[in-house]
Design a protein around this motif. Sequence first.
Motif, PDB file in Angstrom:
ATOM      1  N   UNK A  50      19.422  40.950  73.984  1.00 50.09           N
ATOM      2  CA  UNK A  50      19.390  41.909  72.890  1.00 50.09           C
ATOM      3  C   UNK A  50      19.933  41.272  71.621  1.00 50.09           C
ATOM      4  N   UNK A  51      19.220  41.456  70.517  1.00 53.44           N
ATOM      5  CA  UNK A  51      19.616  40.883  69.226  1.00 53.44           C
ATOM      6  C   UNK A  51      19.759  42.008  68.209  1.00 53.44           C
ATOM      7  N   UNK A  52      20.949  42.137  67.627  1.00 55.06           N
ATOM      8  CA  UNK A  52      21.216  43.181  66.641  1.00 55.06           C
ATOM      9  C   UNK A  52      21.659  42.549  65.322  1.00 55.06           C
ATOM     10  N   UNK A  53      20.853  42.750  64.269  1.00 56.05           N
ATOM     11  CA  UNK A  53      21.189  42.221  62.943  1.00 56.05           C
ATOM     12  C   UNK A  53      20.807  43.216  61.853  1.00 56.05           C
ATOM     13  N   UNK A  54      21.054  44.497  62.075  1.00 53.97           N
ATOM     14  CA  UNK A  54      20.568  45.491  61.122  1.00 53.97           C
ATOM     15  C   UNK A  54      21.401  45.572  59.857  1.00 53.97           C
ATOM     16  N   UNK A  55      22.681  45.161  59.939  1.00 54.71           N
ATOM     17  CA  UNK A  55      23.533  45.285  58.758  1.00 54.71           C
ATOM     18  C   UNK A  55      24.536  44.136  58.689  1.00 54.71           C
ATOM     19  N   UNK A 112      22.358  38.776  55.123  1.00 52.01           N
ATOM     20  CA  UNK A 112      21.211  38.066  55.702  1.00 52.01           C
ATOM     21  C   UNK A 112      21.530  36.595  55.941  1.00 52.01           C
ATOM     22  N   UNK A 113      22.159  35.969  54.948  1.00 54.13           N
ATOM     23  CA  UNK A 113      22.479  34.547  55.070  1.00 54.13           C
ATOM     24  C   UNK A 113      23.464  34.297  56.211  1.00 54.13           C
ATOM     25  N   UNK A 159      16.316  42.377  54.845  1.00 53.35           N
ATOM     26  CA  UNK A 159      16.560  40.954  55.014  1.00 53.35           C
ATOM     27  C   UNK A 159      17.301  40.647  56.295  1.00 53.35           C
ATOM     28  N   UNK A 160      18.298  41.465  56.616  1.00 56.56           N
ATOM     29  CA  UNK A 160      19.058  41.273  57.851  1.00 56.56           C
ATOM     30  C   UNK A 160      18.171  41.488  59.069  1.00 56.56           C
ATOM     31  N   UNK A 161      17.332  42.512  59.015  1.00 56.56           N
ATOM     32  CA  UNK A 161      16.409  42.781  60.121  1.00 56.56           C
ATOM     33  C   UNK A 161      15.443  41.623  60.335  1.00 56.56           C
ATOM     34  N   UNK A 188       5.339  39.787  62.972  1.00 57.59           N
ATOM     35  CA  UNK A 188       6.740  40.186  62.828  1.00 57.59           C
ATOM     36  C   UNK A 188       6.827  41.321  61.813  1.00 57.59           C
ATOM     37  N   UNK A 189       7.243  42.480  62.299  1.00 60.56           N
ATOM     38  CA  UNK A 189       7.324  43.672  61.459  1.00 60.56           C
ATOM     39  C   UNK A 189       8.741  44.241  61.547  1.00 60.56           C
ATOM     40  N   UNK A 190       9.330  44.584  60.396  1.00 63.27           N
ATOM     41  CA  UNK A 190      10.597  45.301  60.390  1.00 63.27           C
ATOM     42  C   UNK A 190      10.395  46.631  59.675  1.00 63.27           C
TER      43      UNK A 190
END
Length: 347
Positions: free
Chosen positions: A5-10, A48-49, A86-88, A333-335
């Motif tokens: 599981x990968x979480x990068x929403x914020x 994001x960075x 960007x994070x997503x 790839x869709x966010x």
Amino acid sequence: MRVIGIETSCDETGIAIYCDEQGLMAHQLYSQVKLHADYGGVVPELASRDHVRKIIPLIKAALVEAGCTKDDIDGIAYTTGPGLVGALMVGATVGRSLAYAWDIPALGINHMEGHMLAPMLEEHTPDFPFLAMLVSGGHTQIVRVGGIGQYELLGESVDDAAGEAFDKTAKLLGLDYPGGPRLSALAEKGVAGRYRFPRPMTDRPGLDFSFSGLKTFAANTIAKEKKLAEEAGADGVDEQTRADIAFAFQDAVVDTISIKLRRAIKATGIKRLVVAGGVSANKYLRIKLAEMMDKQNGEVFYPRIEFCTDNGAMIAYAGLQRLRHGGDDSLEIIVRPRWPLDQMDAI
């Protein structure tokens, strides 16, 4: 079946590995709180960075923690939305690319679905159907949950969510980022009864929320106390007054949520309640909802504290449920920075 599981929403980079037989095998989390503290809130480009810098090392660390190699992984789940675009994109791009390289399926997961299913990571889990009170970041929602993907939105915030109101009121009180937890800590020193804040939208039918006016009420109260302090020759509002304001604000938010939940229970007849999202870690909220559900002869379920905030474990669990029923995204790839829960597919 084992799923990353990968979480990068914020502002958290969360990686986890969940197995349908062994449960949670690995959980890695990096918080960006220190990075954003100087700015008083999350800076999307910096977030994001930082995800770019942390995501691959955390994936490697999770594999080591779980005692796995890439050949042991059967699928990858990554947060597609809602969140910062960007994070997503960081999590979605890495997740989809790894899945292609490893020749395994990958699937985008709704961040709020992840929070809602986070209590399923515990030993004692709710049966379907249940009511979900989601209090995470920009979301305050009451959802009727009939099963995975069977979501009926009963009520939501029409302006500021509870978490946003906590953070903005904390800033008005001069508290550092992250404001919500700091306001709650200050409220523990407060005295009940000195201030009475309104319970917005409880004088009308329905299950929607509005916390913008409550924040304004807090701002006016703080401004009034500052003026009184200046007239008395004091150097700003004293600590006890700030604590009493924090208590009154928190009490109003929690009482408003309780009132709406009692209505939802009466309307649906469902007495199983899941509370999830960052604000679900609030001690006062947990105490008051436990008292409410006890009077309702119902039961309330929470994720453990470390899974109230954003994390990879909830995404891995939700992903496993969908992947083992044949879910798989295309190579595109869709966010989705905005992705309502009631647009999810059932399984």
